[in-house]
Design a protein around this motif. Structure first.
Motif, PDB file in Angstrom:
ATOM      1  N   GLY A  10       1.765 -12.636  11.599  1.00 14.98           N
ATOM      2  CA  GLY A  10       0.524 -13.000  12.269  1.00 14.98           C
ATOM      3  C   GLY A  10      -0.734 -12.485  11.603  1.00 14.98           C
ATOM      4  O   GLY A  10      -1.846 -12.802  12.046  1.00 14.98           O
ATOM      5  N   ALA A  11      -0.594 -11.684  10.524  1.00 15.01           N
ATOM      6  CA  ALA A  11      -1.783 -11.183   9.817  1.00 15.01           C
ATOM      7  C   ALA A  11      -2.584 -12.361   9.275  1.00 15.01           C
ATOM      8  O   ALA A  11      -2.028 -13.374   8.835  1.00 15.01           O
ATOM      9  CB  ALA A  11      -1.376 -10.262   8.682  1.00 15.01           C
ATOM     10  N   MET A  12      -3.881 -12.212   9.303  1.00 16.28           N
ATOM     11  CA  MET A  12      -4.780 -13.273   8.852  1.00 16.28           C
ATOM     12  C   MET A  12      -5.561 -12.818   7.630  1.00 16.28           C
ATOM     13  O   MET A  12      -5.627 -11.628   7.331  1.00 16.28           O
ATOM     14  CB  MET A  12      -5.725 -13.662   9.986  1.00 16.28           C
ATOM     15  N   SER A  13      -6.163 -13.796   6.951  1.00 17.63           N
ATOM     16  CA  SER A  13      -7.001 -13.492   5.804  1.00 17.63           C
ATOM     17  C   SER A  13      -8.268 -14.329   5.859  1.00 17.63           C
ATOM     18  O   SER A  13      -8.308 -15.388   6.499  1.00 17.63           O
ATOM     19  CB  SER A  13      -6.263 -13.775   4.496  1.00 17.63           C
ATOM     20  N   LEU A  14      -9.291 -13.841   5.197  1.00 16.82           N
ATOM     21  CA  LEU A  14     -10.569 -14.536   5.078  1.00 16.82           C
ATOM     22  C   LEU A  14     -10.934 -14.640   3.603  1.00 16.82           C
ATOM     23  O   LEU A  14     -10.636 -13.749   2.816  1.00 16.82           O
ATOM     24  CB  LEU A  14     -11.687 -13.763   5.790  1.00 16.82           C
ATOM     25  N   ASP A  15     -11.592 -15.711   3.260  1.00 18.63           N
ATOM     26  CA  ASP A  15     -12.261 -15.847   1.968  1.00 18.63           C
ATOM     27  C   ASP A  15     -13.645 -16.389   2.300  1.00 18.63           C
ATOM     28  O   ASP A  15     -13.799 -17.157   3.262  1.00 18.63           O
ATOM     29  CB  ASP A  15     -11.485 -16.787   1.044  1.00 18.63           C
ATOM     30  N   TYR A  16     -14.659 -16.037   1.558  1.00 20.57           N
ATOM     31  CA  TYR A  16     -16.021 -16.256   2.029  1.00 20.57           C
ATOM     32  C   TYR A  16     -17.005 -16.217   0.872  1.00 20.57           C
ATOM     33  O   TYR A  16     -16.720 -15.679  -0.189  1.00 20.57           O
ATOM     34  CB  TYR A  16     -16.407 -15.150   3.031  1.00 20.57           C
TER      35      TYR A  16
END
Length: 182
Positions: A91-97
């Motif tokens: 369930g871990a999430m990631s972001l790129d931005y």
């Protein structure tokens, strides 16, 4: 100055295409910028045909940045190599931005954007235990924004770089649900 969010739509592709040609964005995102490539890379998400989500960050209603949000479990090709460096819980999430306009960088807007997306992520993904973000070690502005947003560095290790000119070394940041943000 309020940050709000809107899912990327196909009519946003010309804007995103222009952003991807900005030298600093181009340096770290390394995307092709033809209309066909932007459609290929963002179209499935815009049509809800892919599990990741692309979001436009709006400052007082005006688009200024982009965040891609995904669950690592949906992308084992990214999760598995990262799991060799750091634990990636289910369930871990990631972001790129990125902040698109060079004139808006260096003023804390990137960190504010990340904090705002973290708040949105916790609200919309109640089972997500954490957000983990691997960043090319040379992208100091990015990892500084993560630190200002309350993420902590938890690991370093080699991952396939987004841009082939970069060495494989990445720094990995994490924030757990319930940790204090900036």
């Amino acid at each position: 100055m309020t940050i709000t969010w809107r899912r990327v739509r196909p009519d946003d592709f010309p804007l995103i295409r222009g952003w991807l040609t900005e030298p600093q964005v181009r340096r770290w995102w390394n995307h092709e910028t033809t209309p066909e490539a932007v459609e290929r890379d963002f179209g499935a998400s815009a049509r809800d045909e892919e599990p990741n989500q692309d979001w436009l960050a709006l400052l007082d209603g005006t688009p200024f940045g982009l965040v891609q949000r995904s669950v690592f479990d949906d992308y084992p090709e990214y999760r598995d190599p990262l799991s060799l460096i750091v634990e990636v819980p289910p369930g871990a999430m990631s972001l790129d931005y990125f902040v698109a306009d060079p004139g808006q960088r260096g003023q804390g807007l990137g960190a504010r954007m990340i904090v705002s997306m973290l708040e949105k992520t916790w609200a919309e993904h109640p089972l997500a235990p954490c957000v983990i973000v691997p960043v090319a070690a040379g992208n100091r502005r990015s990892w500084r924004a993560l630190e200002k947003a309350g993420l902590r560095r938890v690991a370093e290790g080699d991952l396939e770089p987004d841009n082939p000119i970069d060495p494989p070394l990445h720094v990995v940041y994490r924030i757990d649900r319930g940790e204090t943000d900036a």
